[in-house]
Design a protein around this motif. Structure first.
Motif, PDB file in Angstrom:
ATOM      1  N   GLU A  15      29.636  12.668 -14.007  1.00 59.56           N
ATOM      2  CA  GLU A  15      30.975  12.825 -13.414  1.00 59.56           C
ATOM      3  C   GLU A  15      32.021  11.957 -14.109  1.00 59.56           C
ATOM      4  N   LYS A  16      31.634  10.811 -14.617  1.00 54.77           N
ATOM      5  CA  LYS A  16      32.576   9.874 -15.239  1.00 54.77           C
ATOM      6  C   LYS A  16      32.937  10.272 -16.665  1.00 54.77           C
ATOM      7  N   ALA A  17      32.281  11.297 -17.206  1.00 56.98           N
ATOM      8  CA  ALA A  17      32.530  11.697 -18.589  1.00 56.98           C
ATOM      9  C   ALA A  17      33.901  12.330 -18.729  1.00 56.98           C
ATOM     10  N   ASP A  18      34.576  12.043 -19.862  1.00 55.79           N
ATOM     11  CA  ASP A  18      35.854  12.680 -20.155  1.00 55.79           C
ATOM     12  C   ASP A  18      35.684  14.145 -20.526  1.00 55.79           C
ATOM     13  N   GLN A  19      34.507  14.464 -21.025  1.00 56.09           N
ATOM     14  CA  GLN A  19      34.222  15.843 -21.426  1.00 56.09           C
ATOM     15  C   GLN A  19      32.746  16.129 -21.180  1.00 56.09           C
ATOM     16  N   ILE A  20      32.490  17.251 -20.565  1.00 54.93           N
ATOM     17  CA  ILE A  20      31.114  17.690 -20.305  1.00 54.93           C
ATOM     18  C   ILE A  20      30.877  18.973 -21.083  1.00 54.93           C
ATOM     19  N   ILE A  21      29.783  18.982 -21.855  1.00 53.71           N
ATOM     20  CA  ILE A  21      29.440  20.159 -22.662  1.00 53.71           C
ATOM     21  C   ILE A  21      28.090  20.680 -22.179  1.00 53.71           C
TER      22      ILE A  21
END
Length: 689
Positions: free
Chosen positions: A643-649
């Motif tokens: 959830e804290k990621a700036d971008q999820i791939i």
């Protein structure tokens, strides 16, 4: 078989012809006649030509199939033996032929000469076979011989740093051989002194020289052996270090397709065999050559007639040794391969003990290892049986030769052509000569075996990694902007199953990117390619706009750091050894600290917080937040981390399905939404407890 029968028939015909000539010459030649030596010799050559033509016609008429070249060479050798022998006696010793049929025409001497000639021909055909269809004369065979010589010279060049030791060893080798050769000579002198009129001064002189040469031989042999063994150890160490350095530079895919047992065998067995080709084999070869030449010269000085008799044993020894070497070396190689297979089976069982235990396959693994050991045992039994048969044949030949030497030596002593002491010295030399010839033939095969081991070592020494590490780019400032452009990749062991299919993604500096997806989707493959463990088959990976392979190897891995789920901590100092009491979470914290202390610009975290408690994970997150300009790539299954990621791939089956922030992807209710419900529900429930 047909050729052997024809050869036996030709020999019988030749014996009949020679016997007729012998008895005919005795009846026709008058006792008062004293023919010229050269005229008689010319008659011998004419008779040899007639015999050769007669036997050629006989063989051509009866031999229906098979190769006639070998039989023709043997027939020519039998016919030429008598004239060549008489010519040598006349030219070198001024001994005239007994009659125009020759001194070898009597039935007994003809049979003995035929046996000796047949043995020599057999020796020639075994060691230097005919060129047609033989590998030694084929282009491939010539190429192999040239390659073997080139490899041997390359091994010699690797011994260049040991040149002073080798030179000193060769000097002591020559001294040891010279001293050793004179010991049997003075032994015979002592026997002659004791058997005739005893002279104290001569006896003391002979004993003194015997002791002096014995001491000199022992001292020189010890120094020679010590220097050669020192050279062997130094060369073996250098080659092992060079091989290990070459192995650790190979790409990761190389270790996936190459068995660990093969690598350890190259590092241990083959490097030792390679070192022996110089330090040990050259030592034995030179020693045997010098001794053979020296012993032969001393034997000729004692009795040239007995020396000729010993030539009957020499080819027999060489033939039996050649056959034995071929069979024994092949079985020895099979034993080495079998041991490597057994080591592989044991290593796989120990390395995968968790899998073995979970599937209850302990008995099957033990049975598999037992089968490998039984294969090794059977091969060793065959090898030892071949050696036992060879030793029996060799001792029987030596015994027969000793009986013949004693019988003929007794005749020479009766005729006053030789003393008892000289006969004893000659027999001692003759026994040594047999061992020297066996050693020469054996060492030739052993050197080829050593060259074969060197070829395996050089194969890895010369191997260039498929993932090149020859980049030179080292910019002073690195932003850490990573871009995957249409990357397609398959693992070396599964080339038909692409792990990534035209994958494109971007990692921005100062941003945290999370890769999520099901197992086997390609997340770890992306990490491995970014670490340059592998080279993609299509597409490229850019770092700050430059292809990854252009960066200098040490520079790249100082700027791109990875912490895996199961970090490996190498033991070294006392503090490192204490770490073996560490738990999984403690190891992960140390591995993270080990990566952060290098201040990398691109940091890859692969499930690094899986073993951490909530407080430890919070401390790690704070440490990562202290580097806002880092490019952070995270693979995690904890919802809080993702959830804290700036971008999820989202990656599945080697392709990018979705990318965006947590809120954006949840709003789409697509792959990420379903993945969250399936993978993160258990983690969320667990965190609420």
């Amino acid at each position: 078989m047909e050729g052997a029968r024809m050869y036996a028939a030709a020999v019988c015909l030749d014996l009949a012809v020679c016997s007729a000539l012998h008895y005919g010459s005795a009846l026709l030649q008058s006792p008062s006649e004293n023919p010229s030596g050269w005229a008689t010799l010319a008659q011998l050559w004419v008779i040899a030509g007639i015999r050769w033509a007669l036997l050629r016609v006989f063989c051509a008429m009866l031999l229906r199939a098979g190769d006639k070249a070998v039989l023709h060479r043997c027939v020519a050798a039998i016919c030429l033996l008598a004239p060549v022998y008489e010519s040598g006696l006349l030219v070198l010793l001024r001994v005239h032929p007994e009659n125009w049929s020759g001194s070898l025409s009597s039935p007994g001497k003809t049979l003995l000469a035929t046996v000796a000639t047949a043995t020599a021909c057999l020796f020639w055909e075994v060691n230097f076979p005919d060129g047609r269809g033989d590998v030694c004369q084929s282009p491939n065979g010539k190429e192999k011989k040239q390659k073997a010589r080139a490899l041997f010279m390359r091994v010699i060049l690797y011994s260049k740093p040991d040149a002073p030791f080798l030179c000193a060893a060769f000097v002591f080798l020559a001294l040891a051989v010279i001293c050793e050769m004179f010991i049997p000579y003075y032994t015979g002198k002592v026997i002659d002194i004791l058997g005739s009129h005893y002279q104290p001064s001569s006896f003391v002189s002979a004993i003194f020289y015997m002791g002096l040469f014995s001491m000199g031989s022992s001292l020189s042999a010890g120094l020679r052996g010590g220097l050669f063994m020192c050279t062997l150890s130094r060369l073996n160490k250098r080659v092992r270090i060079m091989l290990f350095q070459s192995l650790v530079k190979q790409e990761i895919g190389f270790f996936e397709v190459t068995k660990t047992g093969d690598l350890t065998s190259r590092l241990s067995t083959d490097t030792t065999l390679m070192s022996q080709s110089v330090a040990m084999n050259v030592n034995i070869l030179l020693r045997s050559v010098i001794k053979t030449v020296g012993v032969l010269s001393l034997m000729v000085s004692l009795s040239w007639k007995l020396t000729l008799v010993t030539f009957i044993e020499a080819p027999l020894i060489a033939i039996s040794q050649k056959i034995y070497n071929t069979r024994y070396e092949r079985l020895s190689k099979e034993v080495q391969d079998s041991i490597a297979r057994a080591n592989d089976a044991a290593g796989e069982g120990v390395a995968g003990i968790r899998t073995v235990r979970s599937f209850n396959t302990e008995r099957s693994e033990s049975h598999r290892y037992d089968n490998r050991l039984m294969d090794t045992h059977n091969l060793k039994t065959q090898r030892d049986t071949v050696r036992a048969v060879y030793l029996l044949v060799r001792r029987l030949m030596s015994l027969g030769m000793q009986v013949l030497m004693l019988y003929y030596g007794r005749q020479l002593i009766k005729g006053g052509q030789m003393s008892t002491g000289n006969l004893v010295s000659f027999i001692l030399y003759q026994g040594d000569l047999g061992s020297y010839i066996r050693t020469l033939v054996y060492i030739y095969g052993n050197m080829l075996n050593s060259v074969g081991a060197a070829a395996k070592v050089f194969e890895y020494l010369d191997r260039k990694p498929e993932v090149s590490a020859e980049g030179s780019l080292q910019p002073e400032k690195l932003r850490g902007h990573v871009r995957f452009q249409d990357v397609t990749f398959s693992y070396p062991t599964r080339l038909d199953r692409p792990a990534l299919k035209g994958l494109s993604l971007e990692l921005k500096p100062g941003h945290m990117t999370a890769l999520v997806g099901t197992s086997g989707g390609g997340k770890s493959t992306c990490v491995s390619l970014l670490e340059r463990f592998y080279q993609p088959q299509e597409g490229e990976i850019l770092l700050d706009g430059q292809p990854l392979h252009l960066y200098q190897h040490q520079y790249l891995h100082s700027k791109v750091a990875m912490v895996g789920q199961e970090p490996v901590l190498f033991s070294g100092s006392i503090n490192d050894k204490i770490c073996l009491l560490l738990s999984g979470g403690q190891k992960q914290r140390i591995a993270i600290a080990r990566a952060l202390i290098r201040q990398p610009q691109v940091l890859i975290l692969d499930e690094v917080t899986s073993c951490l408690d909530t407080e430890s994970e919070r401390m790690v997150q704070q440490a990562l937040a202290s580097c806002p300009s880092q490019t952070l790539l995270v693979i995690a299954h904890r919802l809080k981390t993702v959830e804290k990621a700036d971008q999820i791939i989202v990656i599945d089956k080697g392709m990018v399905l979705e990318q965006g922030t947590h809120q954006e992807l949840m709003g789409k209710k697509g792959h990420y939404y379903r993945l969250k419900e399936r993978l993160f529900t258990e983690d969320t429930n667990g965190s609420d407890d």
